[in-house]
Design a protein around this motif. Structure first.
Motif, PDB file in Angstrom:
ATOM      1  N   LEU A   2     -57.876 -24.049 -35.749  1.00  0.00           N
ATOM      2  CA  LEU A   2     -58.881 -23.517 -36.413  1.00  0.00           C
ATOM      3  C   LEU A   2     -59.161 -21.958 -36.448  1.00  0.00           C
ATOM      4  N   PHE A   3     -59.220 -21.530 -35.197  1.00  0.00           N
ATOM      5  CA  PHE A   3     -59.558 -20.248 -34.683  1.00  0.00           C
ATOM      6  C   PHE A   3     -58.347 -19.532 -35.170  1.00  0.00           C
ATOM      7  N   ALA A   4     -57.195 -20.056 -35.234  1.00  0.00           N
ATOM      8  CA  ALA A   4     -55.897 -18.967 -35.890  1.00  0.00           C
ATOM      9  C   ALA A   4     -56.155 -18.767 -37.254  1.00  0.00           C
ATOM     10  N   ALA A  44     -50.037 -22.180 -38.373  1.00  0.00           N
ATOM     11  CA  ALA A  44     -51.173 -21.159 -38.704  1.00  0.00           C
ATOM     12  C   ALA A  44     -50.976 -19.892 -38.163  1.00  0.00           C
ATOM     13  N   ASP A  45     -50.256 -19.845 -36.778  1.00  0.00           N
ATOM     14  CA  ASP A  45     -50.014 -18.242 -36.311  1.00  0.00           C
ATOM     15  C   ASP A  45     -48.757 -17.700 -37.379  1.00  0.00           C
ATOM     16  N   ALA A  46     -48.080 -18.474 -37.959  1.00  0.00           N
ATOM     17  CA  ALA A  46     -47.072 -17.752 -38.785  1.00  0.00           C
ATOM     18  C   ALA A  46     -47.821 -17.081 -40.047  1.00  0.00           C
ATOM     19  N   LEU A  47     -48.983 -17.764 -40.429  1.00  0.00           N
ATOM     20  CA  LEU A  47     -49.723 -17.336 -41.633  1.00  0.00           C
ATOM     21  C   LEU A  47     -50.347 -16.101 -41.073  1.00  0.00           C
ATOM     22  N   TRP A  48     -50.881 -16.012 -40.062  1.00  0.00           N
ATOM     23  CA  TRP A  48     -51.589 -14.854 -39.491  1.00  0.00           C
ATOM     24  C   TRP A  48     -50.652 -13.649 -39.425  1.00  0.00           C
ATOM     25  N   LEU A  49     -49.268 -13.890 -38.958  1.00  0.00           N
ATOM     26  CA  LEU A  49     -48.269 -12.968 -38.806  1.00  0.00           C
ATOM     27  C   LEU A  49     -47.721 -12.636 -40.185  1.00  0.00           C
ATOM     28  N   ALA A  50     -47.714 -13.428 -40.918  1.00  0.00           N
ATOM     29  CA  ALA A  50     -47.286 -12.846 -42.566  1.00  0.00           C
ATOM     30  C   ALA A  50     -48.193 -11.945 -43.094  1.00  0.00           C
ATOM     31  N   ASP A  51     -49.553 -12.382 -42.699  1.00  0.00           N
ATOM     32  CA  ASP A  51     -50.516 -11.675 -43.370  1.00  0.00           C
ATOM     33  C   ASP A  51     -50.818 -10.168 -42.776  1.00  0.00           C
TER      34      ASP A  51
END
Length: 382
Positions: free
Chosen positions: A6-8, A152-159
């Motif tokens: 959830l944090f990610a 979730a980490d991949a979504l953060w990295l992609a953004d």
């Protein structure tokens, strides 16, 4: 673990929009997996494609980083692929830059690339099973909390990389590459630029060689990996080395091409082609400038496809025959109806013509330039 997830997600949603520098690794991944699509530049596309990309961006943005929505919104449909293909086909030749040309045309290539991108979203986003689950796929078990955190980490990295000038044509491109990146499946570019690395010496020699002196342009040695992660080369792989070294010593073959990635077992750190090259040099005194390395192939089909790519890149005459050296079992398989059916099913074409047989270990092979078609359906070896 749930709190981490959830944090990610919260961080991904809150990440501020900002200018981004070019990530050289991501650019390399994009060019390797999506060469035709990557030839387009954001802001410099025809009106029809610009409208399609704008619609896609609004659709993706509306998901507000919700993973399932985002993966579905990022998936390319036939109409969108057609707009990209039209833009690629209309690209003018750029002075000093080799155009992206494929034997079956721009549309077929763009469709391959974008369907491959869709497959990446399915495999590394949704966790759908790959065709070869024993050697491919996400590092974490699909459906597990660890897998959800990685997504979730991949979504953060992609953004964070969405404005990267090397991948900013469409948000699906940084998303697909981020999914590959967080899973540490960067196999497709591990040795790039290959012709300025381990292949520097043989490629330089190839530019000066008199090909007419040789009956065969190359001996092709396909990998046959061990199942024990502590073993660098299987017993059959060592057999391949001995037979190939003996044949090369006869002097009627210009080069040896060793082909194979780190495949067996899954997670192995031993790259078959690297180990073969090392053994040919250290045990059999084969000159390093006579050994071409192809360290990406993960299957027998792609052994032949990828070797053809290397031969074309070094300027070898493709109309001359090569010689496949393999253990009797693998050699029989390569000339079998099963293998002949597998090539069009998995590659979409035959990478060349197999035959005739010269010995229990040796088959002639005439390569086909259809092998130059790039297909990120397998993002580890497109």
């Amino acid at each position: 673990m749930k709190k981490h997830f959830l944090f990610a997600m919260a961080l991904a949603i809150a990440l501020p929009s900002q200018a981004a520098v070019r990530d050289k690794h991501w650019s390399l991944m994009a060019e390797r997996m999506f060469p035709a699509v990557s030839s387009l530049q954001a802001g410099k596309v025809p009106e029809r494609l610009a409208a399609v990309l704008d619609t896609r961006k609004k659709r993706i943005d509306a998901c507000q980083q919700a993973s399932k929505c985002l993966f579905l919104a990022s998936t390319w449909n036939d109409e969108e692929m057609d707009a990209v293909a039209g833009a690629v086909a209309a690209l003018p030749a750029t002075p000093g830059k080799r155009p992206v040309v494929f034997d079956d045309g721009a549309k077929a290539q763009v469709v391959r690339e974008l369907r491959g991108l869709n497959a990446i979203l399915q495999t590394y986003g949704f966790g759908n099973e790959t065709r070869y689950p024993m050697i491919d796929g996400p590092v974490e078990k699909p459906g597990s909390e660890e897998f959800k955190v990685l997504v979730a980490d991949a979504l953060w990295l992609a953004d964070a990389g969405r404005n990267d000038p090397g991948v900013n044509l469409d948000p699906s491109i940084p998303l697909a590459i981020a999914l590959i990146d967080v899973n540490e499946r960067n196999d497709a570019v591990q040795f790039e630029p290959l012709d300025k690395g381990l292949n520097t010496a043989p490629f330089a020699l190839a530019r000066t060689i008199d090909w007419k002196r040789y009956k065969y342009t190359a001996i092709i040695i396909p990998g046959v990996g061990p199942e024990n992660p502590a073993i660098s080369m299987s017993a059959r792989g060592k057999l391949h080395m001995k037979v190939a070294a003996n044949r090369f010593a006869e002097g009627n073959t210009a080069f040896i091409v060793v082909s194979g990635a780190a495949v067996h077992p899954k997670g192995s750190h031993f790259v078959e082609a690297v180990e073969m090259r090392k053994q040919l040099i250290e045990r059999y005194n084969v000159p390093a400038d006579r050994i071409v390395i192809e360290p990406y192939a993960r299957h027998t089909t792609t052994n032949l496809r990828n070797v053809t790519r290397e031969l074309a890149a070094m300027g070898a005459p493709i109309d001359k025959p090569t010689l496949i050296v393999a253990n009797p079992s693998q050699s029989r398989y390569i000339e079998s109806p099963e293998f002949a059916a597998r090539n069009p099913a998995e590659l979409g074409y035959h990478p060349g013509v197999v035959g005739p047989r010269l010995s229990p270990f040796e088959l002639e092979f005439r390569p086909s330039l259809k092998s130059l078609r790039v297909d990120p359906w397998d993002p580890l070896d497109p």
